[in-house]
Design a protein around this motif. Structure first.
Motif, PDB file in Angstrom:
ATOM      1  N   ASN A  20       0.815  -1.214   0.000  1.00  0.00           N
ATOM      2  CA  ASN A  20       0.000   0.000   0.000  1.00  0.00           C
ATOM      3  C   ASN A  20       0.849   1.264   0.000  1.00  0.00           C
ATOM      4  O   ASN A  20       0.344   2.356   0.251  1.00  0.00           O
ATOM      5  CB  ASN A  20      -0.933   0.026   1.211  1.00  0.00           C
ATOM      6  N   ILE A  21       2.148   1.127  -0.223  1.00  0.00           N
ATOM      7  CA  ILE A  21       3.039   2.281  -0.196  1.00  0.00           C
ATOM      8  C   ILE A  21       2.715   3.206  -1.360  1.00  0.00           C
ATOM      9  O   ILE A  21       2.509   2.770  -2.488  1.00  0.00           O
ATOM     10  CB  ILE A  21       4.511   1.828  -0.253  1.00  0.00           C
ATOM     11  N   LEU A  22       2.683   4.503  -1.060  1.00  0.00           N
ATOM     12  CA  LEU A  22       2.358   5.512  -2.056  1.00  0.00           C
ATOM     13  C   LEU A  22       3.411   6.609  -1.992  1.00  0.00           C
ATOM     14  O   LEU A  22       3.848   6.999  -0.911  1.00  0.00           O
ATOM     15  CB  LEU A  22       0.976   6.100  -1.772  1.00  0.00           C
ATOM     16  N   ALA A  23       3.831   7.090  -3.149  1.00  0.00           N
ATOM     17  CA  ALA A  23       4.829   8.159  -3.181  1.00  0.00           C
ATOM     18  C   ALA A  23       4.286   9.398  -2.472  1.00  0.00           C
ATOM     19  O   ALA A  23       3.105   9.741  -2.600  1.00  0.00           O
ATOM     20  CB  ALA A  23       5.181   8.495  -4.630  1.00  0.00           C
ATOM     21  N   CYS A  24       5.117  10.043  -1.699  1.00  0.00           N
ATOM     22  CA  CYS A  24       4.703  11.230  -0.944  1.00  0.00           C
ATOM     23  C   CYS A  24       4.313  12.354  -1.899  1.00  0.00           C
ATOM     24  O   CYS A  24       4.997  12.609  -2.888  1.00  0.00           O
ATOM     25  CB  CYS A  24       5.831  11.706  -0.029  1.00  0.00           C
ATOM     26  N   SER A  25       3.212  12.994  -1.594  1.00  0.00           N
ATOM     27  CA  SER A  25       2.744  14.108  -2.411  1.00  0.00           C
ATOM     28  C   SER A  25       1.799  14.966  -1.585  1.00  0.00           C
ATOM     29  O   SER A  25       0.956  14.433  -0.846  1.00  0.00           O
ATOM     30  CB  SER A  25       2.021  13.602  -3.666  1.00  0.00           C
ATOM     31  N   VAL A  33     -10.422  14.650  -0.327  1.00  0.00           N
ATOM     32  CA  VAL A  33      -9.189  15.317   0.103  1.00  0.00           C
ATOM     33  C   VAL A  33      -8.099  15.222  -0.965  1.00  0.00           C
ATOM     34  O   VAL A  33      -7.358  16.182  -1.196  1.00  0.00           O
ATOM     35  CB  VAL A  33      -8.686  14.736   1.438  1.00  0.00           C
ATOM     36  N   TRP A  34      -7.988  14.076  -1.618  1.00  0.00           N
ATOM     37  CA  TRP A  34      -6.965  13.931  -2.651  1.00  0.00           C
ATOM     38  C   TRP A  34      -7.349  14.767  -3.878  1.00  0.00           C
ATOM     39  O   TRP A  34      -8.527  14.830  -4.266  1.00  0.00           O
ATOM     40  CB  TRP A  34      -6.813  12.467  -3.035  1.00  0.00           C
ATOM     41  N   SER A  35      -6.358  15.381  -4.478  1.00  0.00           N
ATOM     42  CA  SER A  35      -6.636  16.285  -5.592  1.00  0.00           C
ATOM     43  C   SER A  35      -5.593  16.101  -6.693  1.00  0.00           C
ATOM     44  O   SER A  35      -4.770  15.192  -6.649  1.00  0.00           O
ATOM     45  CB  SER A  35      -6.645  17.739  -5.107  1.00  0.00           C
ATOM     46  N   ALA A  36      -5.673  16.977  -7.670  1.00  0.00           N
ATOM     47  CA  ALA A  36      -4.758  16.984  -8.805  1.00  0.00           C
ATOM     48  C   ALA A  36      -4.637  18.419  -9.286  1.00  0.00           C
ATOM     49  O   ALA A  36      -5.430  19.287  -8.879  1.00  0.00           O
ATOM     50  CB  ALA A  36      -5.289  16.072  -9.916  1.00  0.00           C
ATOM     51  N   PRO A  37      -3.660  18.728 -10.132  1.00  0.00           N
ATOM     52  CA  PRO A  37      -3.556  20.098 -10.653  1.00  0.00           C
ATOM     53  C   PRO A  37      -4.868  20.598 -11.262  1.00  0.00           C
ATOM     54  O   PRO A  37      -5.195  21.783 -11.157  1.00  0.00           O
ATOM     55  CB  PRO A  37      -2.454  19.972 -11.709  1.00  0.00           C
ATOM     56  N   HIS A  38      -5.628  19.685 -11.864  1.00  0.00           N
ATOM     57  CA  HIS A  38      -6.910  20.090 -12.460  1.00  0.00           C
ATOM     58  C   HIS A  38      -7.869  20.620 -11.400  1.00  0.00           C
ATOM     59  O   HIS A  38      -8.705  21.497 -11.698  1.00  0.00           O
ATOM     60  CB  HIS A  38      -7.545  18.905 -13.188  1.00  0.00           C
ATOM     61  N   SER A  39      -7.773  20.091 -10.170  1.00  0.00           N
ATOM     62  CA  SER A  39      -8.692  20.499  -9.108  1.00  0.00           C
ATOM     63  C   SER A  39      -8.614  21.996  -8.857  1.00  0.00           C
ATOM     64  O   SER A  39      -9.636  22.661  -8.650  1.00  0.00           O
ATOM     65  CB  SER A  39      -8.376  19.732  -7.820  1.00  0.00           C
ATOM     66  N   THR A  40      -7.401  22.539  -8.871  1.00  0.00           N
ATOM     67  CA  THR A  40      -7.217  23.963  -8.593  1.00  0.00           C
ATOM     68  C   THR A  40      -7.916  24.829  -9.630  1.00  0.00           C
ATOM     69  O   THR A  40      -8.643  25.768  -9.290  1.00  0.00           O
ATOM     70  CB  THR A  40      -5.718  24.305  -8.556  1.00  0.00           C
ATOM     71  N   SER A  41      -7.723  24.501 -10.909  1.00  0.00           N
ATOM     72  CA  SER A  41      -8.353  25.305 -11.958  1.00  0.00           C
ATOM     73  C   SER A  41      -9.873  25.176 -11.910  1.00  0.00           C
ATOM     74  O   SER A  41     -10.600  26.156 -12.118  1.00  0.00           O
ATOM     75  CB  SER A  41      -7.827  24.880 -13.334  1.00  0.00           C
ATOM     76  N   ASP A  85       2.357   5.976 -10.040  1.00  0.00           N
ATOM     77  CA  ASP A  85       3.701   6.176  -9.476  1.00  0.00           C
ATOM     78  C   ASP A  85       4.697   5.197 -10.082  1.00  0.00           C
ATOM     79  O   ASP A  85       5.823   5.569 -10.441  1.00  0.00           O
ATOM     80  CB  ASP A  85       3.671   5.993  -7.950  1.00  0.00           C
ATOM     81  N   SER A  86       4.266   3.939 -10.211  1.00  0.00           N
ATOM     82  CA  SER A  86       5.177   2.905 -10.720  1.00  0.00           C
ATOM     83  C   SER A  86       5.537   3.132 -12.187  1.00  0.00           C
ATOM     84  O   SER A  86       6.584   2.694 -12.640  1.00  0.00           O
ATOM     85  CB  SER A  86       4.549   1.516 -10.546  1.00  0.00           C
ATOM     86  N   ARG A  87       4.664   3.823 -12.901  1.00  0.00           N
ATOM     87  CA  ARG A  87       4.932   4.111 -14.322  1.00  0.00           C
ATOM     88  C   ARG A  87       5.358   5.563 -14.537  1.00  0.00           C
ATOM     89  O   ARG A  87       5.489   6.011 -15.673  1.00  0.00           O
ATOM     90  CB  ARG A  87       3.673   3.848 -15.166  1.00  0.00           C
ATOM     91  N   ARG A  88       5.563   6.273 -13.451  1.00  0.00           N
ATOM     92  CA  ARG A  88       6.002   7.671 -13.495  1.00  0.00           C
ATOM     93  C   ARG A  88       5.088   8.535 -14.358  1.00  0.00           C
ATOM     94  O   ARG A  88       5.527   9.333 -15.198  1.00  0.00           O
ATOM     95  CB  ARG A  88       7.457   7.763 -13.996  1.00  0.00           C
ATOM     96  N   ILE A  89       3.795   8.357 -14.127  1.00  0.00           N
ATOM     97  CA  ILE A  89       2.798   9.142 -14.861  1.00  0.00           C
ATOM     98  C   ILE A  89       2.734  10.545 -14.254  1.00  0.00           C
ATOM     99  O   ILE A  89       2.556  10.678 -13.036  1.00  0.00           O
ATOM    100  CB  ILE A  89       1.412   8.481 -14.788  1.00  0.00           C
ATOM    101  N   PRO A  90       2.868  11.610 -15.033  1.00  0.00           N
ATOM    102  CA  PRO A  90       2.812  12.977 -14.502  1.00  0.00           C
ATOM    103  C   PRO A  90       1.457  13.266 -13.847  1.00  0.00           C
ATOM    104  O   PRO A  90       0.433  12.693 -14.233  1.00  0.00           O
ATOM    105  CB  PRO A  90       3.012  13.860 -15.743  1.00  0.00           C
ATOM    106  N   GLU A  91       1.469  14.173 -12.865  1.00  0.00           N
ATOM    107  CA  GLU A  91       0.243  14.508 -12.156  1.00  0.00           C
ATOM    108  C   GLU A  91      -0.830  15.039 -13.105  1.00  0.00           C
ATOM    109  O   GLU A  91      -2.019  14.767 -12.935  1.00  0.00           O
ATOM    110  CB  GLU A  91       0.531  15.560 -11.073  1.00  0.00           C
ATOM    111  N   GLN A  92      -0.424  15.781 -14.121  1.00  0.00           N
ATOM    112  CA  GLN A  92      -1.393  16.386 -15.033  1.00  0.00           C
ATOM    113  C   GLN A  92      -2.188  15.342 -15.820  1.00  0.00           C
ATOM    114  O   GLN A  92      -3.295  15.606 -16.284  1.00  0.00           O
ATOM    115  CB  GLN A  92      -0.686  17.321 -16.023  1.00  0.00           C
ATOM    116  N   LEU A  93      -1.612  14.122 -15.981  1.00  0.00           N
ATOM    117  CA  LEU A  93      -2.282  13.078 -16.745  1.00  0.00           C
ATOM    118  C   LEU A  93      -3.177  12.187 -15.880  1.00  0.00           C
ATOM    119  O   LEU A  93      -3.913  11.354 -16.413  1.00  0.00           O
ATOM    120  CB  LEU A  93      -1.252  12.208 -17.465  1.00  0.00           C
TER     121      LEU A  93
END
Length: 424
Positions: free
Chosen positions: A52-57, A71-79, A124-132
């Motif tokens: 269940n480990i998740l990269a810190c963000s 509570v969890w968000s993404a860059p899209h949430s702000t706009s 995280d494992s596939r290094r997918i950018p936050e924007q995607l």
């Protein structure tokens, strides 16, 4: 001198302040229907297990599973939030988000939170950018789903996907799940073999091997018999943890309970429950009939109420008396674990909670019960039951034993074909 009009600068500043306040409110304030503050203090987020480990963000703080969708968000949430706050008052926006969250039961939000965790672990494992990650493209969603093929039940993956979809809706992100995703999800059930349902052999093993002088085992049999013969969901009978009982969603000990006898003299019990997955707060009536079988639910329920008579009216319906003279609520985990322990002793395969609903419906059909009656017993709409049957009919070869002849199997196929013709 700035070329921006003073009123526009002020509005932007106001939106920024409201945006910060909205983020704080979403992170701090539980919505209606979530556990009260006194209970939430006891429900601290569990320390992540190795898988269940998740990269810190900062976009994904460590919170309870039921809190992740809000509570969890993404860059899209702000706009999105900035856009909405520029048109609507802060209180209206907060109310909108609150109402959207209320539409989803807390247990469902927990399942959705599990889906979000798995999705972001994959990203995280596939290094997918936050924007995607929001809005997620079709190929990313399909690849995530395909990565779990054969590892977990298809229903579990569908629940995870529903959570990701709801997360997008809550944050105003378009849903791009299209051809690739539909193709991937359609192949899930074919990759992982269907688990067999609860059968009469499973039910008889419980009757024979449970200690019916033990108040816990008495409650286990009552739950099992009710879930099987009433074709109901375990979530309608049990709670998930000792601290999660909510009388508006879970059946209390003093719930309306009616006794009677059918025209043929068959005894029955009607238990009124306050909440179901489909009717929500309207509740429903569960009908337990005195079938001619050792696992008769009427007898099992009455024995439970007698053996656990000292349990207070405010407790959950299937709570049981403890050795210390107090009582404890029957939780889903305790119930499923106890059943599987008995079935292991009996040499039968272990099963999940939903297998009771599947098994009960199939057993009634195999006994010649008209499909319309089975649909009413399980509280399915006609077309919904037809779709449900199409999902489970492939398990018949696993379910059928020597006690059912080819003629009985032909009978059930004939009755369901007639039912299909009426409700296509």
């Amino acid at each position: 001198m700035s070329s921006t009009p003073p009123f526009q600068t002020s509005a932007c500043a106001g939106v920024a302040e409201d945006l910060a306040l909205l983020r704080e409110s979403l992170a701090r304030q539980p919505v209606v229907g979530e556990p009260p503050t006194s209970v939430r203090k006891l429900l601290k987020p569990r320390k992540p297990k190795k898988n269940n480990i998740l990269a810190c963000s900062t976009l994904r703080p460590h919170v309870l599973a039921c809190d992740r969708v809000r509570v969890w968000s993404a860059p899209h949430s702000t706009s999105f939030h900035s856009s909405v706050l520029s048109h609507l008052p802060f209180d209206d926006v907060l109310k909108l988000l609150d109402v959207m969250l209320i539409s989803i039961k807390v247990k469902t939000r927990e399942n959705y939170g599990a889906g979000l965790l798995r999705f972001h672990q994959y990203c995280d494992s596939r290094r997918i950018p936050e924007q995607l990650r929001m809005p997620a493209p079709d190929h990313l969603l399909a690849s995530f789903i395909a990565s779990w093929a054969g590892k977990v039940a298809s229903s579990t993956v569908h629940n995870w996907l529903a959570g990701i979809h709801f997360w997008h809706n809550l944050h105003g992100a378009p849903w791009h799940g299209r051809v690739l995703l539909r193709t991937a999800t359609s192949g899930l059930a074919k990759v992982r073999p269907r688990r067999p349902p609860v059968t009469l052999e499973h039910m008889h093993a419980l009757v024979c091997l449970l200690d019916l002088s033990n108040t816990f085992d008495v409650a286990v049999l009552a739950v099992a018999s009710t879930a099987f013969w009433s074709c109901c969901r375990l979530g309608e009978l049990l709670i998930d943890s000792a601290n999660s009982f909510d009388p508006t969603h879970h059946t209390p000990r003093n719930a309306p309970l009616r006794h009677g006898r059918a025209s043929m003299g068959v005894p029955y019990i009607i238990l009124t429950i306050p909440w179901t997955k489909t009717t929500h707060g309207e509740g429903a009536n569960l009908i337990a009939s005195g079938v001619e079988d050792p696992s008769n639910p009427v007898s099992a329920i009455m024995h439970h109420l007698s053996a656990n008579a000292s349990v207070p009216d405010s407790a959950p319906f299937f709570a049981f008396k403890t050795d210390q003279g107090s009582w404890a609520p029957m939780t889903r985990t305790w119930f499923v674990n106890r059943c599987n322990k008995i079935w292991k002793i009996a040499g039968l395969p272990g099963l999940s909670g939903h297998c009771f609903r599947i098994g009960g419906a199939t057993e009634l059909l195999l006994r010649g019960t008209p499909p319309d009656v089975v649909a009413m017993q399980g509280r399915w709409k006609s077309r919904a039951f037809l779709e449900y049957w199409r999902k489970i009919d492939s398990i018949l070869p696993v379910f059928i034993t020597s006690s059912f002849s080819d003629s009985r199997i032909a009978m059930i196929n004939s009755s369901m074909n007639a039912f299909s013709c009426r409700y296509q």
